[in-house]
Structures are given as C-alpha cells and as structure tokens.
Design an enzyme around this catalytic site. Structure first.
Site, PDB file in Angstrom:
ATOM      1  N   CYS A   7      10.867   0.985   1.578  1.00 51.95           N
ATOM      2  CA  CYS A   7      11.646   2.196   1.424  1.00 51.95           C
ATOM      3  C   CYS A   7      10.747   3.412   1.282  1.00 51.95           C
ATOM      4  O   CYS A   7       9.530   3.313   1.306  1.00 51.95           O
ATOM      5  CB  CYS A   7      12.549   2.078   0.190  1.00 51.95           C
ATOM      6  SG  CYS A   7      13.519   0.560   0.144  1.00 51.95           S
ATOM      7  N   ASN A 100       9.885   0.717  -4.041  1.00 48.63           N
ATOM      8  CA  ASN A 100       9.514   0.377  -2.668  1.00 48.63           C
ATOM      9  C   ASN A 100       8.680  -0.893  -2.704  1.00 48.63           C
ATOM     10  O   ASN A 100       7.551  -0.864  -3.196  1.00 48.63           O
ATOM     11  CB  ASN A 100       8.709   1.523  -2.040  1.00 48.63           C
ATOM     12  CG  ASN A 100       8.116   1.149  -0.686  1.00 48.63           C
ATOM     13  OD1 ASN A 100       8.630   0.275   0.005  1.00 48.63           O
ATOM     14  ND2 ASN A 100       7.029   1.796  -0.317  1.00 48.63           N
ATOM     15  N   GLY A 101       9.235  -1.995  -2.214  1.00 45.69           N
ATOM     16  CA  GLY A 101       8.446  -3.216  -2.167  1.00 45.69           C
ATOM     17  C   GLY A 101       9.254  -4.457  -2.459  1.00 45.69           C
ATOM     18  O   GLY A 101      10.466  -4.502  -2.259  1.00 45.69           O
ATOM     19  N   TYR A 227       3.078   0.710  12.096  1.00 50.22           N
ATOM     20  CA  TYR A 227       4.465   1.052  12.397  1.00 50.22           C
ATOM     21  C   TYR A 227       5.127   1.996  11.401  1.00 50.22           C
ATOM     22  O   TYR A 227       5.735   2.988  11.784  1.00 50.22           O
ATOM     23  CB  TYR A 227       5.291  -0.240  12.487  1.00 50.22           C
ATOM     24  CG  TYR A 227       6.784  -0.034  12.701  1.00 50.22           C
ATOM     25  CD1 TYR A 227       7.303   0.185  13.976  1.00 50.22           C
ATOM     26  CD2 TYR A 227       7.665  -0.063  11.638  1.00 50.22           C
ATOM     27  CE1 TYR A 227       8.671   0.362  14.168  1.00 50.22           C
ATOM     28  CE2 TYR A 227       9.030   0.116  11.814  1.00 50.22           C
ATOM     29  CZ  TYR A 227       9.527   0.322  13.085  1.00 50.22           C
ATOM     30  OH  TYR A 227      10.864   0.513  13.279  1.00 50.22           O
TER      31      TYR A 227
END
Length: 443
Positions: A7, A100-101, A227
């Site tokens: 995220c 995030n993770g 990416y």
C-alpha cells in the site's frame, strides 16, 4: 479476510495536515486502488474518513478540516472481499494505524488481520514507544507504518530488514512521512532522508525524535524498483528510474533479439524499454497505448477484476506493428494473462513476429512479504520453462533476466529476491510448504 497488503502510507504534522495527506494519497495512487482513508486529530479526538475506490472516489476533500496531525492510506490488498471495514487507517479511538506490508505470523496472536495484530500490540503497551518496541520483538515480516494517537503523537516505523520504503521530509513548516520521496518533492516539500531499517521516528508538538530499535540484515523488496515505486522516486539513495534503465540495458546485452521495433508495456516498463532500445539500437515506439482510466491490473484482488481491467486497458497503434518484427518489453510476467492478450492484439494488427523480453527474473515463488503472488500454482513460471511460457502467451520467444543480472542492474546487493529464488529472508524459519499452508488457512 485480508492477509497481505502492498500500500501507500503518509503521516503529516503541519498546518492543514488532512489536505496534505489527501494530496499525498493521490500521488501514491499507484500503490493502491481499492480504498483510501485519512485519520486526523481534532480537539483531542481521532476522526477517520475512508471509502472504496480511488482517492477522489473514496474521499471528499471538502469535508477535511484544518488540523495539525493526520495519517493516510491507499490500499492494494491481495486476498479477501475488499470491504469498507477492511479499509485503513484502522483506529480504536486512541490509536490509528496505516500499514504497508505483511506480518507473516499475526495469526498466532488471535487476530484476523495483521493490521489488527499491530493495533492490539500497540494498544496493550503502556505507551506508544514501548508498543513499537514490543511489535519489533513479536512481528515477523515486511512492514512500514505510520501511527497517530489521540495524545498528539505521530510515529513512523520501518521494519528491521527495511523491506518497504519510508521517507521523512519537511513540509509547510512541519514534517511528513511517506512511502516515497517523489510525493514529498511534488508537494513542494523537502525530503530529509530515508527512515532507517528498524528506526522509529517520533513527532510531538513539533519536536522530532529518532530511535533505531532493532537492525537486522537489510533485505529490500526488489519489486519496488522493478514495478511498484514511481520512476521519479529515490529509495535508499538508489534511483528507481536509473535502475529500470539499467535493467533494460542488461536485458539487451544478454537477451537480445532480431527485431524492427521495441514496444514498452506502459507505464513501469517504459524506462526498461528505453535502456533496451539504447543498448540494442532497436528503435522504441509507443505501439501500446494505455487507456487513461485503466487501473493497474496486476494489483487487482481477483482474476475476474484483472480480466475486466485487461479488456479496457490497451490499444494498439497498427502502423507501429504492422509487417514488423516486434519485441515487447515488460517489467514482469506473473500469471501471463496481460501478456497473452497483448501478444494476441499485436498479431491481430499485422505483426510478422512477436518476441517478449522481461526486465526481471522469472517469478517462480509466492511472496509472503506483501505482494500478490499468493500460491505457486498461480505463477506461470513456477512450472513452465521459457519455451513453454512463450507457447502459452503466443510469442515467438520470451527471455528473462537472471537474479544476478537484476541485482547488478539495480546496483544494491541487499535485495529481497524471494519471489525469484525461493529464499525467504524472514526472522523465523519457514519452508515453502509451511508458508503456503498458513496462507491457505487464513485466506
């Protein structure tokens, strides 16, 4: 239920903080498209606004007050139904978290998601600093997070292995903590430095403290450079754009092809294609046109949603590919769905040959650090060699970088390459069968 997330997060201590968080989330939209949320502190209380969809769909900026403290989150989840209840920030009224993770071992602690696990650990501690220290002792996995308390504390933390990016900056005479430095610069702020692996940044009443709680062997996610991250970001001193250029150059040097034109798959593979074209002398053309409203299919949570996005995602410039030997440059092949459709569209528009060159190694193993590679059976390269992959996607040939070539291109040896090599740099000992069984049970 959701078990893994990749995220975008932001935390702000500054005048008009909620609006800065809102604008930051729009600039982090590439990191999550399912939901968005902001928690701000007003008159000693934490108030959370969140919704499903893109930032401008999920949040109404007219409802954001002028407040000094806020955190925000855009979400890309990898399993589950994507409900509003699962959207972040997650708050209990005293503490709010944007995360995030992946916490690989959260299920051992009686919570249904890893974010709930973090909130539980922090809430049970005597203070937020001690909560972060306890989290480090208990948690295994990859995580960066921002925390806001009703006492006016803003915390940023990056896990001891530094899997995920996190940056500290100055903005509006205050501070900002964000997933990527490009966001801070674009908003007119000044990035100060990357948050160190295992470091806690603590901000209260305009004062900032730093504490390195724990430091492990660094293992940064290679897919950030390939990416996820914006090309104008710099992570731990390494330019994402320059890394992608080098990926393309090494791809051309070691995996060349006889072609008339090189075509990038927009957007993240464009710098890779530039490097490939420079080194190979094959001219690069924009033969694939990405629909402006199309979302990133890779980060959609289900196959049905990925297929729907693919149907509207690309157009073909017929004059670029007709009667040409085409080499398509992409950053990765995960399931093969996108590339199979692209190859068919290029052939339907008159290409004589279609070759594919990939600026990363073969994705052969699931990721348990927050990227959407949940099970081996979903990965086209887990059992197929390059000839079999080429046949499946309808290409004349396909070649990938090796892990060693990728590391050389990115220019830092401390990369996590578990999805390519099967070597998982986690705190505790797991094998692939154990990890897959865990995630099958909780998914």
């Amino acid at each position: 239920m959701k078990v893994k997330e990749h995220c975008g997060i932001v935390g702000v201590y500054a005048d008009n903080s909620p609006m800065i968080s809102y604008e930051s989330l729009k600039l982090l939209q590439h990191r999550g498209q399912e939901s968005a949320g902001i928690t701000y502190r007003k008159d000693g209380s934490l108030v959370t606004m969140k919704g499903l969809g893109l930032v401008e769909e999920a949040l109404d900026p007219r409802l954001l007050p002028n407040a000094k403290l806020s955190i925000g989150h855009v979400r890309y989840s990898t399993t589950g139904k994507g409900s509003l209840d699962e959207a972040q920030p997650l708050s209990n009224g005293k503490i709010a978290i944007a995360f995030n993770g992946t916490i690989t071992n959260y299920f051992k602690f009686g919570t249904s998601t890893d974010t709930e696990f973090i909130l539980k650990v922090l809430s049970e501690a005597p203070n937020i600093k001690e909560g972060i220290r306890r989290l480090v002792d208990l948690a295994d996995g990859a995580y960066s997070l921002v925390v806001l308390t009703n006492e006016g504390e803003l915390i940023g933390f990056r896990d001891p292995k530094g899997f995920r990016p996190l940056v500290l900056g100055k903005i509006n005479n205050g501070y900002i903590i964000a997933s990527e430095d490009s966001v801070i610069r674009q908003l007119g702020g000044k990035p100060l430095r990357d948050v160190k692996p295992g470091e806690m940044i603590y901000i209260k009443d305009g004062e900032i403290e730093s504490e390195v709680i724990s430091r492990d062997r660094v293992s940064f996610c290679s897919f950030e450079y390939i990416y996820f991250a914006r090309p104008d970001s710099i992570i731990d001193g390494v330019s994402v754009y320059n890394s992608r250029i080098k990926l393309g150059e090494i791809l051309a040097e070691n995996h060349g092809v006889d072609a008339d034109v090189a075509i990038p798959v927009p957007e993240s593979s464009i710098p890779i294609a530039i490097g490939f074209s420079r080194k190979s002398k094959i001219p690069m053309e924009y033969g694939l046109i990405r629909t402006l409203v199309a979302k990133r299919s890779f980060i959609m949570p289900t196959q049905d949603k990925r297929n729907a996005v693919l149907e509207e995602k690309f157009g073909i410039v017929k004059s670029v590919v007709e009667n040409k030997k085409v080499v398509v440059i992409d950053d990765s092949i995960v399931r093969g769905n996108t590339m199979r459709k692209i190859v068919r569209m290029i052939r339907d528009n008159g290409a004589k040959e279609v070759h594919v060159r990939i600026g990363s190694p073969k994705v052969k193993y699931p990721c348990y650090m927050g990227i959407d590679f949940p099970l081996s059976k979903e990965l086209i390269a887990s059992e197929k060699d390059e000839k079999e992959i080429a046949k499946y996607i309808g290409a004349d040939s396909v070649e990938f970088l090796t892990v060693e070539e990728m590391i050389k291109a990115i220019g830092r040896p401390d990369l996590c390459h578990a999805c390519f090599s099967g070597v998982y740099p986690l705190k505790f000992s797991y094998n692939l069968q154990v990890l897959e069984s865990i995630f099958k049970k909780v998914s």
